[in-house]
Design a protein around this motif. Sequence first.
Motif, short mmCIF file in Angstrom:
data_model
loop_
_atom_site.label_atom_id
_atom_site.label_comp_id
_atom_site.label_asym_id
_atom_site.label_seq_id
_atom_site.Cartn_x
_atom_site.Cartn_y
_atom_site.Cartn_z
N PHE A 35 37.79 45.74 47.08
CA PHE A 35 37.09 44.61 46.48
C PHE A 35 37.91 43.35 46.71
CE2 PHE A 35 33.93 46.10 42.99
CZ PHE A 35 33.34 46.98 43.89
N ASN A 36 37.32 42.38 47.38
CA ASN A 36 37.95 41.08 47.57
C ASN A 36 37.24 40.05 46.70
OD1 ASN A 36 39.71 42.08 49.65
ND2 ASN A 36 37.98 41.95 51.07
N VAL A 37 37.96 39.48 45.75
CA VAL A 37 37.39 38.42 44.91
C VAL A 37 37.52 37.11 45.68
CG1 VAL A 37 37.55 37.19 42.71
CG2 VAL A 37 37.98 39.66 42.81
N GLU A 38 36.39 36.51 46.04
CA GLU A 38 36.42 35.37 46.95
C GLU A 38 35.21 34.47 46.73
OE1 GLU A 38 36.55 37.50 50.61
OE2 GLU A 38 34.41 38.00 50.61
N TRP A 39 35.33 33.23 47.23
CA TRP A 39 34.23 32.28 47.15
C TRP A 39 33.26 32.50 48.30
CZ3 TRP A 39 34.07 29.91 42.69
CH2 TRP A 39 35.25 29.61 42.01
N LYS A 40 31.99 32.26 48.01
CA LYS A 40 30.93 32.38 49.01
C LYS A 40 29.93 31.26 48.78
CE LYS A 40 28.02 34.51 51.94
NZ LYS A 40 28.30 34.78 53.37
N LYS A 41 29.54 30.57 49.87
CA LYS A 41 28.54 29.52 49.74
C LYS A 41 27.16 30.15 49.57
CE LYS A 41 29.09 25.79 52.14
NZ LYS A 41 29.12 24.82 53.26
N ASN A 55 33.51 40.52 47.79
CA ASN A 55 33.15 40.82 49.18
C ASN A 55 32.02 39.92 49.69
OD1 ASN A 55 35.07 42.79 48.87
ND2 ASN A 55 33.65 44.52 48.98
N GLY A 56 31.90 38.73 49.11
CA GLY A 56 30.88 37.80 49.55
C GLY A 56 29.48 38.18 49.16
N VAL A 71 38.68 57.83 41.34
CA VAL A 71 38.24 56.57 41.91
C VAL A 71 39.43 55.62 42.01
CG1 VAL A 71 36.65 54.62 41.67
CG2 VAL A 71 35.96 56.90 40.88
N GLU A 72 39.54 54.97 43.17
CA GLU A 72 40.57 53.97 43.39
C GLU A 72 39.91 52.72 43.95
OE1 GLU A 72 43.68 55.51 45.84
OE2 GLU A 72 44.13 57.20 44.51
N ILE A 73 40.03 51.60 43.24
CA ILE A 73 39.42 50.34 43.65
C ILE A 73 40.52 49.31 43.79
CG2 ILE A 73 37.66 48.61 43.16
CD1 ILE A 73 36.37 50.72 41.27
N LYS A 74 40.86 48.96 45.02
CA LYS A 74 41.89 47.96 45.25
C LYS A 74 41.25 46.58 45.22
CE LYS A 74 45.67 46.53 48.29
NZ LYS A 74 46.42 46.80 49.53
N VAL A 75 41.71 45.75 44.29
CA VAL A 75 41.16 44.42 44.10
C VAL A 75 42.16 43.40 44.64
CG1 VAL A 75 40.36 42.71 42.42
CG2 VAL A 75 39.82 45.13 42.09
N LYS A 76 41.74 42.65 45.62
CA LYS A 76 42.54 41.57 46.19
C LYS A 76 41.98 40.25 45.69
CE LYS A 76 45.33 39.44 49.17
NZ LYS A 76 46.80 39.49 49.11
N ASN A 77 42.82 39.46 45.02
CA ASN A 77 42.39 38.18 44.48
C ASN A 77 42.63 37.10 45.54
OD1 ASN A 77 41.71 35.94 43.04
ND2 ASN A 77 43.29 36.16 41.46
N ARG A 78 41.54 36.62 46.15
CA ARG A 78 41.64 35.63 47.21
C ARG A 78 41.30 34.22 46.73
NH1 ARG A 78 39.10 38.66 52.61
NH2 ARG A 78 40.87 40.09 52.91
N ILE A 79 41.35 34.01 45.43
CA ILE A 79 41.11 32.67 44.89
C ILE A 79 42.37 32.20 44.18
CG2 ILE A 79 38.65 33.14 44.62
CD1 ILE A 79 39.14 33.39 41.59
N ALA A 80 42.40 30.93 43.81
CA ALA A 80 43.60 30.37 43.17
C ALA A 80 43.68 30.73 41.69
CB ALA A 80 43.61 28.85 43.35
N HIS A 81 42.56 31.11 41.09
CA HIS A 81 42.54 31.40 39.66
C HIS A 81 42.85 32.88 39.41
CE1 HIS A 81 40.69 27.48 39.28
NE2 HIS A 81 39.69 27.84 40.06
N ASN A 82 43.24 33.17 38.16
CA ASN A 82 43.42 34.55 37.74
C ASN A 82 42.09 35.29 37.73
OD1 ASN A 82 46.15 34.09 37.30
ND2 ASN A 82 45.90 33.70 35.11
N THR A 83 42.16 36.61 37.77
CA THR A 83 40.95 37.42 37.63
C THR A 83 41.31 38.81 37.13
OG1 THR A 83 38.86 38.01 38.71
CG2 THR A 83 40.87 38.45 39.95
N ARG A 110 46.90 37.61 39.66
CA ARG A 110 47.07 36.22 40.06
C ARG A 110 46.54 35.99 41.48
NH1 ARG A 110 53.34 35.25 38.02
NH2 ARG A 110 53.03 35.90 35.85
N GLY A 111 46.33 34.71 41.81
CA GLY A 111 45.85 34.38 43.14
C GLY A 111 46.78 34.91 44.22
N GLY A 112 46.19 35.55 45.23
CA GLY A 112 46.95 36.11 46.33
C GLY A 112 47.51 37.49 46.08
N GLN A 113 47.36 38.02 44.84
CA GLN A 113 47.91 39.33 44.51
C GLN A 113 46.81 40.38 44.47
OE1 GLN A 113 50.24 39.01 40.90
NE2 GLN A 113 51.86 37.83 41.91
#
Length: 579
Positions: A35-41, A55-56, A71-83, A110-113
Amino acid sequence: MEGGHKNSGILLVSLVIIAGALPFCSSQATRRFQFNVEWKKVTRLCTTKQLLTVNGQYPGPTIAVHEGDRVEIKVKNRIAHNTTLHWHGLRQLRTGWADGPAYITQCPIRGGQSYTYKFTVIKQRGTLLWHAHYAWQRASVYGALIIYPRMPYPFSAQIQAEIPIILGEWWNGDPDEVEKIMMLTGAGPDSSNAYTINGMPGPLYPCSNRDTFIQTVEYGRTYMLRIINAALANELFFAIAKHKLTVVEVDAVYTKPFTTTSIMIAPGQTTTVLMTANQVPDSTGMFAMAARPYLTSVFPSNNSTTISFLRYKNARNRRGKPPSNLSSLKLYNLPAMEDTAFATKFSGNIKSLASPKYPCDVPKTIDKRVITTISLNLQDCPAKKTCLGFRGKKFFASMNNQSFVRPSISILESYYKNLTTTSFSSDFPEKPPNAFDYTGGDPLSQNMNTEFGTKLIVVPYGTNLEIVLQDTSFLNLENHPIHVHGHNFFIVGSGFGNFNKAKDPKRYNLVDPPERNTVAVPSGGWAAIRIKADNPGVWFIHCHLEQHTSWGLAAGFIVQNGQEPSQRLLPPPQDLPSC
């Protein structure tokens, strides 16, 4: 979800899961997700904006697993804010580290983690959801979580396909900014601009003819609809024109089947229904599926309606297009927005299946009863400040006049490591501080100030805990969906007016009460829930109307470790985020 096929100006969205695509399975497996937490237009209602997604995708990807899976869900925070992310309704037996609410069971990612949520699905099967659990991010960060059983479904209908129906809300602006302004000024929040079905608002909204969910069905076939209310701030009615729905499961627990023309579903709740395509369509070949709010509050609210369509396949002489004149569209079966009588009747029809294979293990006796008010509050404005709430004050909310404040640390981590801290305490009041006519009288003549803190309930492992949730008339009577993390519970009783501890328990249903993770406490009434506290850890209890949680309508409880190794919280994972 974002994407699909264009046809005649309508966006066709396919979320169908064909029956048998994930067959019944008796073996266990490890299922991994990225799971990638990210912005999408994304564009809706003539507005294009950067939308927070996983994931957009909007709604987010469906998690489909089997009962018993790891179950294993790897979450990558690709935004500047916490999640953080929460797997709503999963019990997380001994794995509270994977539950997700920020500062309750973990520090934010945190962002990037990255952080990998790891858990095992134990004795659960059915429809749940997942969503963000930081600020108001769940306004767009959510999706279906489907647990397939090891054994065939306990009903005989042949299912042609399984269709997730995810109800949500859309803001043209930034929902996080709505919360920030609300908390800064003390005013109520701005309402959403639209309701959505599978991310689509439908043609009743501006610029939305092409943003309409359409599901193709075949005459005579039976379909399973997995209906999820992922809306941020509203209970909703849902119905399909001229079709009946048979309820077979709520909150991933089988029920005694019953037939209804529509459902009421609160935020955080799920309802699985069977629907047979047995109606004769008109010249459009279409039937409207619609959702609108169940209104019990005097606060300003989005009172609009979202529609999508069932399209009958191979209907002769049918255009296969939605009606062009929507002003004459009749939303058959959909209750009026203030239809409390229907909501009450519908909720009362829900009973646990209570069969030999799926027993109803409601605690017959209790070790502790906690009676708590659930209230909105009006706080005096601080000196030399301007507040924009009613009468120049600030809106808050509370349980037993305690407005919950999330600390700047993880409560679970502090508890597990036995750290000395003043960030939380174990003295949550087990009854209202003052007895009064909770649901009667003039609410504005009473002192509605609250106290602030982080007070928890603490119970030994195995405690049979009863919590009575009592609505109050402070500001207004309102239906409150209360969600308990880490445990299912049984709704043994409910009613209107004030709970009477001498009389009302005599009317409890201790045979087949509904088992849920989120209860819609009646407007101007009460609900009594019973919990077997057999999951060690720290668990959040809160209203699933997001503005109420922000205002403090929440609490927490600690289940202490038991004596046996299998009754103790597992150690924290190595990649647990730090504050």
